[in-house]
Scaffold this motif. Structure first.
Motif, PDB file in Angstrom:
ATOM      1  N   LEU A 289       0.830  -1.206   0.000  1.00 13.34           N
ATOM      2  CA  LEU A 289       0.000   0.000   0.000  1.00 13.34           C
ATOM      3  C   LEU A 289       0.862   1.252   0.000  1.00 13.34           C
ATOM      4  CD1 LEU A 289      -2.730   1.429   0.279  1.00 13.34           C
ATOM      5  CD2 LEU A 289      -2.571   1.117   2.757  1.00 13.34           C
ATOM      6  N   LEU A 290       1.890   1.284   0.844  1.00 14.29           N
ATOM      7  CA  LEU A 290       2.756   2.463   0.890  1.00 14.29           C
ATOM      8  C   LEU A 290       3.504   2.648  -0.413  1.00 14.29           C
ATOM      9  CD1 LEU A 290       4.169   2.271   4.528  1.00 14.29           C
ATOM     10  CD2 LEU A 290       2.646   4.002   3.599  1.00 14.29           C
ATOM     11  N   GLY A 291       3.937   1.543  -1.012  1.00 15.62           N
ATOM     12  CA  GLY A 291       4.612   1.644  -2.304  1.00 15.62           C
ATOM     13  C   GLY A 291       3.710   2.261  -3.356  1.00 15.62           C
ATOM     14  N   THR A 292       2.441   1.852  -3.378  1.00 12.08           N
ATOM     15  CA  THR A 292       1.482   2.404  -4.344  1.00 12.08           C
ATOM     16  C   THR A 292       1.221   3.884  -4.073  1.00 12.08           C
ATOM     17  OG1 THR A 292       0.415   0.238  -4.551  1.00 12.08           O
ATOM     18  CG2 THR A 292      -0.850   2.166  -5.255  1.00 12.08           C
ATOM     19  N   LEU A 293       1.069   4.239  -2.796  1.00  7.91           N
ATOM     20  CA  LEU A 293       0.816   5.640  -2.454  1.00  7.91           C
ATOM     21  C   LEU A 293       2.004   6.532  -2.815  1.00  7.91           C
ATOM     22  CD1 LEU A 293      -0.933   5.188   1.016  1.00  7.91           C
ATOM     23  CD2 LEU A 293      -1.989   5.978  -1.116  1.00  7.91           C
ATOM     24  N   MET A 302       1.964  13.171   0.270  1.00 11.09           N
ATOM     25  CA  MET A 302       2.551  12.062   1.031  1.00 11.09           C
ATOM     26  C   MET A 302       2.930  12.517   2.439  1.00 11.09           C
ATOM     27  SD  MET A 302       2.975   8.905   0.388  1.00 11.09           S
ATOM     28  CE  MET A 302       3.437   7.639   1.576  1.00 11.09           C
ATOM     29  N   LYS A 303       3.427  13.728   2.551  1.00  7.17           N
ATOM     30  CA  LYS A 303       3.759  14.248   3.878  1.00  7.17           C
ATOM     31  C   LYS A 303       2.514  14.369   4.742  1.00  7.17           C
ATOM     32  CE  LYS A 303       5.905  18.165   6.290  1.00  7.17           C
ATOM     33  NZ  LYS A 303       4.763  18.261   7.234  1.00  7.17           N
ATOM     34  N   HIS A 304       1.424  14.861   4.132  1.00  4.89           N
ATOM     35  CA  HIS A 304       0.169  14.984   4.881  1.00  4.89           C
ATOM     36  C   HIS A 304      -0.291  13.601   5.356  1.00  4.89           C
ATOM     37  CE1 HIS A 304      -3.742  16.399   6.149  1.00  4.89           C
ATOM     38  NE2 HIS A 304      -4.329  15.515   5.344  1.00  4.89           N
ATOM     39  N   LEU A 305      -0.197  12.603   4.497  1.00  2.75           N
ATOM     40  CA  LEU A 305      -0.600  11.256   4.866  1.00  2.75           C
ATOM     41  C   LEU A 305       0.237  10.736   6.033  1.00  2.75           C
ATOM     42  CD1 LEU A 305      -2.190   8.639   4.296  1.00  2.75           C
ATOM     43  CD2 LEU A 305      -0.357   8.005   2.693  1.00  2.75           C
ATOM     44  N   ARG A 318       5.988   2.948   7.545  1.00  6.51           N
ATOM     45  CA  ARG A 318       7.060   2.950   6.566  1.00  6.51           C
ATOM     46  C   ARG A 318       7.280   1.524   6.087  1.00  6.51           C
ATOM     47  NH1 ARG A 318       9.341   2.970  11.584  1.00  6.51           N
ATOM     48  NH2 ARG A 318      11.194   1.693  11.953  1.00  6.51           N
ATOM     49  N   ARG A 319       7.845   1.413   4.918  1.00  5.32           N
ATOM     50  CA  ARG A 319       8.083   0.082   4.368  1.00  5.32           C
ATOM     51  C   ARG A 319       9.259  -0.584   5.069  1.00  5.32           C
ATOM     52  NH1 ARG A 319       8.157   0.622  -2.071  1.00  5.32           N
ATOM     53  NH2 ARG A 319       9.064   2.664  -1.623  1.00  5.32           N
TER      54      ARG A 319
END
Length: 402
Positions: A289-293, A302-305, A318-319
């Protein structure tokens, strides 16, 4: 890059964890191992015992793994598994009196089937806690975290021993609490107190038992302590997961269900072994999921997320890379086969051998938890070592990544 090791609970199955770590050390020695491969150590139940030993020797490149192997091989069924009916049948009125008679002074509490003293002696006297203190103070151990269940509140408690320059961010989940304390034998024994088999342990004014009841695989604490990658050792043979799925049970299992030994073994399996696969699946899903985002969102989004994630869970997602090991053979089957050939001159051996002979493989789950015997441990250590060697290339690639 900080590397964490995550060791689950599983009673006597914990010898397999030792074998895997020994195999990892074998492989890394060929690459010129010059320091401990791990920075962060987390464990529950027997995993807490193993990981505390490793942390206490983290100033050595091999973490004195052969010393831990020797401790497991030195177990003797007649000495380390002693049935004590009085511990189970004495209630709240007789319990304190029996504790004083034994000189325990309220350190233990609750009914238990087994006398814990011989195993406690190993935890209390063989692990060098003075070295552990030195390793935490020097930063050779960035964090040691062991999980236990607080009996009164039912909350999972994470006892965290963290070096000065590092942090452990507690979970915001009200079902979990973190206590920053210097890890001692009392914390380790509390984490390893499997309900009914061993009595709870007192730390301060509260009693604690096996952390695996609600939190067997402490992956999240390793991440919260700053691990960038994880080595996770499961004690569940992959085919066992299939047997535990709905609809998988056949007539033999249904026929065995009324057996209390069978039922206790399945309960321990469900509580102490099952969650590890799910936890790793969640980790893999989050990585994807993080890789896709990261591919989809711009830097600001991304910072806001990440800020939202930090606000809601205390630390950002984090991955992480994970190197997973699991037994290539069914440890329950190994326990049953081993129990059948035991020397029957001691009561525990006679009980275990009888269960293996007359109840078949259905009782093998429980046997695998309580077979604290050097011969059985040696078989599991050899299996773990073999499984690690079989993945030597994965081990080299994992630790070679910077």
């Amino acid at each position: 890059m900080r590397t964490g090791i995550v060791l689950s609970g599983g009673g006597a199955r914990g010898a397999y964890e030792v074998g895997v770590v020994a195999g990892i050390i074998d492989v890394l020695k060929e690459e010129g191992l010059d320091r401990s491969p791990f920075d962060i150590f987390t464990g529950t139940s027997v995993g807490a015992i193993n990981t505390t030993w490793l942390a206490a020797h983290a100033d050595q490149p091999d973490m004195n793994i052969e010393g831990l192997v020797a401790e497991w091989r030195g177990l003797a069924l007649h000495k380390h598994i002693r049935f004590d009916p009085l511990r189970f049948f004495t209630g709240n009125k007789l319990g304190p009196w029996m504790a004083r008679l034994r000189g325990e002074h309220g350190e233990r509490w609750g009914r238990s089937i087994l006398d814990p003293r011989a195993l406690e002696e190993i935890v209390e006297r063989r692990i060098p806690y003075h070295r552990l203190r030195r390793n935490v103070q020097s930063g050779d151990v960035q964090a040691l975290i062991v999980a236990a269940l607080e009996v009164g509140s039912g909350r999972t408690t994470l006892f965290a021993d963290v070096a000065d320059d590092y942090t452990f961010t507690a979970s915001l989940d009200p079902r979990r609490q973190a206590l920053h304390q210097e890890i001692t034998a009392r914390h380790v024994l509390a984490s390893a107190a499997i309900p009914l088999l061993f009595p709870s342990r007192r730390i301060g004014e509260r009693y604690y038992c096996d952390g695996g009841v609600r939190f067997n695989t402490p992956i999240a604490p390793a991440i919260r302590a700053g691990a960038d990658r994880l080595v996770v050792i499961s004690l569940l043979f992959e085919d066992e997961i299939v047997r535990l799925e709905p609809g998988a049970a056949g007539g033999e299992m249904e026929a065995a269900y009324p057996s209390p030994i069978f039922l206790l073994g399945k309960i321990l399996n469900a509580l102490l072994l099952d969650p590890v696969k799910y936890d790793l699946q969640v980790l893999e899903r989050m990585n994807r999921l993080l890789g896709t985002l990261e591919e989809t969102l711009d830097a600001g989004e991304m910072k806001h997320l990440r800020d939202v994630m930090r606000e809601t869970r205390g630390v950002p997602y984090r991955r992480l890379d994970a190197l997973e090991f699991h037994p290539s053979q069914d440890i329950g089957d190994l326990a049953s086969a081993y129990a059948r050939q035991l020397d029957l001159r001691s009561l525990p051996a006679a009980v275990f051998s009888g269960a293996a002979h007359f109840r078949g493989t259905m009782e093998s789950d429980l046997l695998s938890f309580v077979l604290f015997d050097g011969g059985f441990a040696d078989k599991l250590i050899a299996l773990g070592r073999k499984d690690a060697h079989a993945h030597a290339e994965r081990i080299r690639d994992f630790f070679a990544a910077s």
